[in-house]
Design an enzyme around this catalytic site. Structure first.
Site, PDB file in Angstrom:
ATOM      1  N   CYS A 113       0.815  -1.220   0.000  1.00  0.00           N
ATOM      2  CA  CYS A 113       0.000   0.000   0.000  1.00  0.00           C
ATOM      3  C   CYS A 113       0.846   1.266   0.000  1.00  0.00           C
ATOM      4  CB  CYS A 113      -0.949   0.004   1.194  1.00  0.00           C
ATOM      5  SG  CYS A 113      -2.198  -1.307   1.144  1.00  0.00           S
ATOM      6  N   HIS A 253      -3.585   7.293   2.087  1.00  0.00           N
ATOM      7  CA  HIS A 253      -3.967   5.997   1.517  1.00  0.00           C
ATOM      8  C   HIS A 253      -5.418   5.719   1.896  1.00  0.00           C
ATOM      9  CE1 HIS A 253      -4.314   1.833   0.618  1.00  0.00           C
ATOM     10  NE2 HIS A 253      -4.125   1.415   1.858  1.00  0.00           N
ATOM     11  N   ASN A 283     -10.379   0.096  -1.583  1.00  0.00           N
ATOM     12  CA  ASN A 283      -8.945   0.116  -1.293  1.00  0.00           C
ATOM     13  C   ASN A 283      -8.193  -0.681  -2.360  1.00  0.00           C
ATOM     14  OD1 ASN A 283      -6.356  -0.286  -0.327  1.00  0.00           O
ATOM     15  ND2 ASN A 283      -6.975  -0.924   1.721  1.00  0.00           N
TER      16      ASN A 283
END
Length: 326
Positions: A113, A253, A283
């Site tokens: 990520c 994020h 996500n």
């Protein structure tokens, strides 16, 4: 020229929309359970005939087209992904070829990520040192790594791509003006895909579930990611010589809405400065920041001098933050 500017932004989200109701029915969850806990309404999944390179190319092409730059003038492509087309060869050379980047190097960067944060900071340095334009693409197809029986990954992860095109600038104070990259290998196994690497190679007797994502302790992931994102952001702000009050756009994020809100609160960023796509796109790991950066540009236009704060954390644990002066 000693500054860096973003001259093009791009994004791509696959056409297939997967609403919460589809996942809640499969997992036996009450209606609204996912939205209440994650802030996600729906997410996008790639079509069966799409590979990672297909998503990356769409985002990269948009960024180049918006910039109006000749493709032979791009010197490097950095592709941040955890889901390449193949384990070997890397996917970046194929993406560069299909985008027509005849003079560019290309390399995959597997930073989970936080992959985009690593790629962005390294790209900024390459632009400054070599005075060439660099294309950064972050893309993932996580729908093919979800264990559909595991709630933690099923409700969060999605597919998507985002891209930024960085170029030399005569404005010396533009570009990444503060950054901090982090790694905490002591928590290496909190998010993992057990098999498929050199530790546990593919074999005939390998259970398919071992090639899917496992979140061993969701609460630990949440707390450690929040701490890493907040700490990295505070260090990056100090290095840049600015404060949270100076931030024009906050793009964390897009892990889930609760995590993003907690990080914003801890570092003291005005919630009105936060930009988010998590409700409609979920996500997509490293892709979430550049996707949000691109998709937010129309509603929240970026102006010279704007301070953009980005921060992320993910598997590894890897993390980081960057302060980008537009």
């Amino acid at each position: 020229m000693s500054g860096v500017e973003i001259i093009g932004l791009g994004h791509y989200a696959p056409e297939r929309i997967v609403p919460n109701s589809e996942i809640e029915a499969r997992l036996g969850l009450d209606a609204g359970w996912i939205k209440r806990r994650t802030g996600i309404d729906e997410r996008r999944y790639a079509a069966n005939d799409q590979a990672l390179s297909d998503l990356a190319i769409r985002a990269g092409d948009m960024a180049i087209t918006r910039a109006g730059l000749a493709r032979e003038d791009i010197g490097l492509l950095l592709l941040a992904t955890s889901t390449p087309d193949h384990l070997l060869p890397p996917t970046a050379p194929l993406v560069a070829h299909r985008l027509g980047l005849g003079n560019a190097g290309g390399i995959d960067m597997a930073g989970a990520c936080a992959g985009f944060m690593y790629a962005l900071t390294l790209a900024d340095s390459f632009v400054r040192s070599q005075c060439v334009t660099v294309l950064v693409i972050a893309a993932n197809i996580l729908s093919r790594r979800i264990n559909e029986a595991e709630r933690a990954s099923s409700v969060l992860f999605a597919d998507g791509a985002g891209a930024v095109l960085l170029a030399p600038s005569a404005r010396q104070n533009s570009g990444v003006v503060g950054a901090h990259l982090a790694a905490q290998g002591a928590h290496y196994d909190l998010i993992s895909i057990p098999a498929g690497g050199s530790r546990r190679p593919f074999a005939r007797d390998l259970d398919a579930s071992e090639t899917l994502m496992i979140l061993s302790d969701g609460q630990a992931v949440y707390s450690k990611a929040v701490a890493m994102m907040s700490n990295a952001a505070e260090i990056a702000l100090r290095k840049a010589g600015v404060t949270a009050a100076d931030v024009t756009h906050f793009i964390p994020h897009q892990a889930n809405a609760r995590m993003m809100g907690t990080v914003a609160h801890q570092i003291g960023v005005d919630p009105d400065r936060a930009r988010s796509t998590v409700a409609m796109f979920g996500n997509s790991s490293a892709a979430t920041i550049p996707l949000t950066l691109s998709m937010s540009a129309q509603e929240h236009r970026y102006a010279p001098g704007d301070i953009v704060l980005m921060t992320a954390a993910g598997a590894g644990l890897t993390g980081g933050a960057a302060v980008f002066r537009w």
